[in-house]
Design an enzyme around this catalytic site. Structure first.
Site, PDB file in Angstrom:
ATOM      1  N   ASP A 163       0.820  -1.209   0.000  1.00 47.75           N
ATOM      2  CA  ASP A 163       0.000   0.000   0.000  1.00 47.75           C
ATOM      3  C   ASP A 163       0.856   1.263   0.000  1.00 47.75           C
ATOM      4  O   ASP A 163       0.394   2.335   0.377  1.00 47.75           O
ATOM      5  CB  ASP A 163      -0.960   0.007   1.194  1.00 47.75           C
ATOM      6  CG  ASP A 163      -2.106   0.996   1.006  1.00 47.75           C
ATOM      7  OD1 ASP A 163      -2.491   1.231  -0.153  1.00 47.75           O
ATOM      8  OD2 ASP A 163      -2.605   1.535   2.010  1.00 47.75           O
ATOM      9  N   ASP A 201      -2.670  -5.354  -5.336  1.00 47.21           N
ATOM     10  CA  ASP A 201      -2.055  -4.025  -5.495  1.00 47.21           C
ATOM     11  C   ASP A 201      -0.534  -4.054  -5.621  1.00 47.21           C
ATOM     12  O   ASP A 201       0.081  -3.012  -5.847  1.00 47.21           O
ATOM     13  CB  ASP A 201      -2.419  -3.084  -4.335  1.00 47.21           C
ATOM     14  CG  ASP A 201      -3.876  -2.659  -4.341  1.00 47.21           C
ATOM     15  OD1 ASP A 201      -4.575  -2.944  -5.329  1.00 47.21           O
ATOM     16  OD2 ASP A 201      -4.320  -2.055  -3.358  1.00 47.21           O
ATOM     17  N   TRP A 246      -7.411   1.902 -13.958  1.00 52.45           N
ATOM     18  CA  TRP A 246      -6.098   2.195 -13.377  1.00 52.45           C
ATOM     19  C   TRP A 246      -5.068   2.317 -14.493  1.00 52.45           C
ATOM     20  O   TRP A 246      -5.081   3.285 -15.247  1.00 52.45           O
ATOM     21  CB  TRP A 246      -5.739   1.097 -12.378  1.00 52.45           C
ATOM     22  CG  TRP A 246      -4.726   1.482 -11.329  1.00 52.45           C
ATOM     23  CD1 TRP A 246      -3.737   2.409 -11.432  1.00 52.45           C
ATOM     24  CD2 TRP A 246      -4.624   0.921 -10.014  1.00 52.45           C
ATOM     25  NE1 TRP A 246      -3.016   2.467 -10.267  1.00 52.45           N
ATOM     26  CE2 TRP A 246      -3.540   1.572  -9.379  1.00 52.45           C
ATOM     27  CE3 TRP A 246      -5.321  -0.054  -9.321  1.00 52.45           C
ATOM     28  CZ2 TRP A 246      -3.140   1.252  -8.076  1.00 52.45           C
ATOM     29  CZ3 TRP A 246      -4.930  -0.364  -8.031  1.00 52.45           C
ATOM     30  CH2 TRP A 246      -3.854   0.285  -7.416  1.00 52.45           C
ATOM     31  N   ASP A 350     -15.728   0.275   4.294  1.00 51.23           N
ATOM     32  CA  ASP A 350     -14.483   0.948   3.941  1.00 51.23           C
ATOM     33  C   ASP A 350     -14.108   2.001   4.973  1.00 51.23           C
ATOM     34  O   ASP A 350     -13.035   2.588   4.899  1.00 51.23           O
ATOM     35  CB  ASP A 350     -14.612   1.622   2.572  1.00 51.23           C
ATOM     36  CG  ASP A 350     -14.856   0.633   1.450  1.00 51.23           C
ATOM     37  OD1 ASP A 350     -14.245  -0.444   1.465  1.00 51.23           O
ATOM     38  OD2 ASP A 350     -15.667   0.938   0.556  1.00 51.23           O
TER      39      ASP A 350
END
Length: 369
Positions: A163, A201, A246, A350
């Site tokens: 992250d 990610d 993305w 979230d």
């Protein structure tokens, strides 16, 4: 390339998850990890991969923590796609949504939440760095799935600097430790069919790393894929392709090739995001084509919250008007699409409609209606 939405927001993947963490209830318990994605302003079409620092302000690391040369992955020797023997996905017997359903039998929302969310199979995340127990915890999940003749979905999530130092920061202290952690993870895979969503990610959100650190990370990811496949040849290992809003397909394919994806079973996309299934299918096919279109590679898509697609304003934090997507299945009817999965469990917040990473019944009910 699929046209990206006019406003794109990078979502840190782990904004709530089923996570097989060591706790008082045993190593095989799937529990949500309360990690929080920070609030982000809308970003341009190709967003900065860091949720807290822009490209202009981030200072690259001068010396990599575990420097390795850029990997040159070998192409898979498989000539055709492998047809799974088992077609049913595994539902882990413990999660926050199941806990809530069991504790609230009289709540008027329970029947809908149970039938549309709690009864569905979802991924089990391993998001903490715990080298001494990881093999046993993975084995508990794979053994439980094998006993039911079902396929578990596992998410190893311990890559260092994950992250980009944002809210989901953590993982192994360095890549040497990560390599050892993956070795232990692989020992828990057993011999049955299993799907591995390798480090969400970790590839799409790698621009925050220096060139040397990125090369080192990709070398470890390539090694991880080989290790998992060697431990269990029936494991289906998928690599991070981000999502259709993305990176452009050609850029993402180049990153995937550097990270060893050509020797894997394919790619995954849309983890914890809201992009439509149609957009993800088109995007994933373009990424696979950019990889050379090998028949041995396919794609899996997270459909857990994409029933109404991404919100037009780019909101990512429990946006209103979203719905659950297609139910998890390994029978998609789409060429090159191996499965629709629920990698993110619907109803885990979230951070806006409830505490980040925890089950919020009002949010789950809104998604399920």
């Amino acid at each position: 390339m699929v046209a990206a939405a006019s406003v794109v927001t990078v979502v840190g993947t782990v904004t709530g998850m089923i996570s097989a963490l060591e706790n008082g209830r045993g190593f095989d318990q799937a529990r949500p990890a309360a990690t929080r994605t920070p609030s982000l302003a809308p970003l341009p079409a190709i967003p900065s991969p860091s949720p807290s620092l822009s490209r202009a302000t981030r200072t690259p690391t001068a010396t990599p923590k575990h420097r390795l040369p850029t990997p040159t992955p070998a192409r898979t020797e498989r000539k055709q796609r492998t047809t799974p023997v088992t077609s049913l996905l595994y539902r882990h017997p413990d999660s926050e949504v199941l806990d809530w359903v069991r504790a609230h039998p009289a709540d008027p929302r329970t029947a809908l939440i149970e039938s549309r969310i709690a009864d569905q199979p979802a991924a089990v995340w391993f998001a903490d760095y715990s080298p001494d127990t990881i093999a046993a915890r993975v084995r508990a999940v794979t053994a439980g799935a094998a006993a039911e003749d079902r396929v578990p979905v596992l998410v190893p999530y311990a890559i260092p600097d994950r992250d980009c130092g944002g809210a989901s920061r953590g993982g192994a202290p360095d890549l040497a430790a990560y390599d050892a952690w993956i070795d232990a993870f692989a020992r828990g895979l057993g011999s049955g069919e299993v799907i591995v969503i390798l480090e969400p990610d970790s590839i799409a959100q790698s621009d925050c790393l220096s060139d040397a650190d990125r090369a080192a990370r990709f070398a470890s990811l390539a090694r991880a894929g080989r290790t998992l496949k060697a431990a269990n040849p029936r494991a289906r290992v998928y690599y991070d392709a981000g999502h259709s809003g993305w990176n452009p397909p050609a850029k993402q394919a180049a990153l995937l090739e550097q990270a060893g994806a050509l020797a894997s079973d394919g790619i995954f996309s849309n983890v914890s995001n809201f992009r439509t299934t149609a957009d993800e299918i088109a995007y994933d096919r373009q990424v696979l084509d950019a990889l050379g279109g090998p028949e041995s590679l396919g794609a899996v898509i997270d459909t857990s919250r994409n029933g109404n697609g991404a919100p037009p304003d780019g909101q990512w934090c429990d946006p209103a008007g979203r719905r659950i997507g297609r139910a998890p299945t390994m029978t998609t009817g789409e060429a090159g699409v191996d499965a629709y999965l629920w990698v993110k469990l619907p109803g885990e917040s979230d951070g806006c409609k409830g505490a980040a990473g925890t089950f919020t019944p009002s949010y789950a009910y809104d998604l399920a209606r």
